[in-house]
Design an enzyme around this catalytic site. Structure first.
Site, PDB file in Angstrom:
ATOM      1  N   ASP A  10    -160.806  15.873  -3.732  1.00 49.88           N
ATOM      2  CA  ASP A  10    -160.215  14.506  -3.479  1.00 49.88           C
ATOM      3  C   ASP A  10    -160.753  13.518  -4.564  1.00 49.88           C
ATOM      4  O   ASP A  10    -161.850  13.467  -4.611  1.00 49.88           O
ATOM      5  CB  ASP A  10    -160.468  14.019  -2.135  1.00 49.88           C
ATOM      6  CG  ASP A  10    -159.724  14.720  -1.207  1.00 49.88           C
ATOM      7  OD1 ASP A  10    -158.985  15.850  -1.372  1.00 49.88           O
ATOM      8  OD2 ASP A  10    -159.780  14.567   0.217  1.00 49.88           O
ATOM      9  N   ASP A 135    -148.775  14.432   8.032  1.00 45.79           N
ATOM     10  CA  ASP A 135    -150.111  13.905   8.559  1.00 45.79           C
ATOM     11  C   ASP A 135    -149.746  13.342   9.812  1.00 45.79           C
ATOM     12  O   ASP A 135    -148.998  12.371   9.969  1.00 45.79           O
ATOM     13  CB  ASP A 135    -150.511  12.993   7.823  1.00 45.79           C
ATOM     14  CG  ASP A 135    -150.902  13.594   6.380  1.00 45.79           C
ATOM     15  OD1 ASP A 135    -150.999  14.804   6.120  1.00 45.79           O
ATOM     16  OD2 ASP A 135    -150.890  12.650   5.089  1.00 45.79           O
TER      17      ASP A 135
END
Length: 245
Positions: A10, A135
């Site tokens: 990330d 998500d």
């Protein structure tokens, strides 16, 4: 189907980070060189890398695109599959990444706001190269870097995007993500059983046992971040555990 452990890289502000619940400023890991971090996972046995431009996911601007390109180029001759998400808002954004040579583009907010984009990309590049990120928080879909909640459920959206041509789904359980307190396999299992395309799980993995739990849901793999970066277990141990499960 071989269950796969996929290390996350990330990126935020040019660094490799791990956030708690996706909240900016909550970094528990911050490494200066995302390219080296990615290559280190490859050296340790990763066959797929999960790259996320957090600046893109949160602000809508893919600031870490040059770093992603460096990682793709560095892995090109190693046969490493690379999936990329974060801030991909248009067909042009996705196409540029796919033409760069990544294996799968991950669409989140863009897919939910413009579902036809999934069909367009699938028709142009093949469904196996299009992943939709679902998500979920409290059983509902979240978008825009987890800052907005929708009324739809992961199962509803999973079925819809399968029909539109998505080749796989990336399911993140925000309720457990980044907390290092273990996984809740139920939402993942529900999604796996509701679609006929592969589901990659994400969120909350903190032990080798969590990997075993998620494998039993029928998921195709799991993205792991904080647990690897903070030394809860090694990638080598994760791969070995899954191999003998």
């Amino acid at each position: 189907m071989v269950f796969e452990v996929i290390p996350a890289v990330d990126m935020k502000g040019g660094k490799c980070v791990q956030l708690v619940q996706g909240v900016p400023g909550s970094e528990i890991v911050s490494l200066d060189d995302p390219v080296e971090a990615a290559l280190d996972w490859v050296r340790k046995g990763a066959k797929t890398l999960h790259l996320v431009d957090l600046d893109g996911a949160i602000e809508g601007e893919r600031k870490n695109a040059p770093i992603i390109e460096k990682i793709v180029n560095a892995c090109r001759e190693k046969g490493i599959r690379i999936q990329v998400g974060g801030g991909i808002r248009s067909f042009e954004d996705a196409a540029s990444l796919l033409e760069l040579g990544i294996s799968r583009v991950i669409l989140g907010t863009a897919a939910l706001q413009n579902p036809e984009l999934v069909k367009h990309l699938s028709n142009s590049f093949g469904c196996e190269r299009v992943t939709v990120a679902l998500d979920a928080k409290n059983g509902k879909i979240s978008i825009k870097g987890w800052t907005e909640e929708c009324s739809q459920t992961p199962v509803e959206m999973g079925r819809k995007f399968e029909e539109l041509g998505a080749g796989s789904l990336l399911f993140t359980n925000i309720d457990t993500e980044g907390l290092m307190q273990g996984v809740n396999p139920i939402p993942t299992k529900e999604l796996v059983e509701s679609v006929n395309i592969p589901v990659i799980a994400s969120g909350g993995v903190s032990s080798l046992q969590d990997l075993q739990v998620l494998k039993k849901t029928g998921a195709a793999g799991v993205v792991v971040g904080s647990a690897l970066y903070t030394g809860r277990f090694t990638l080598e141990a994760a791969i070995e555990t899954i191999r003998h499960e």
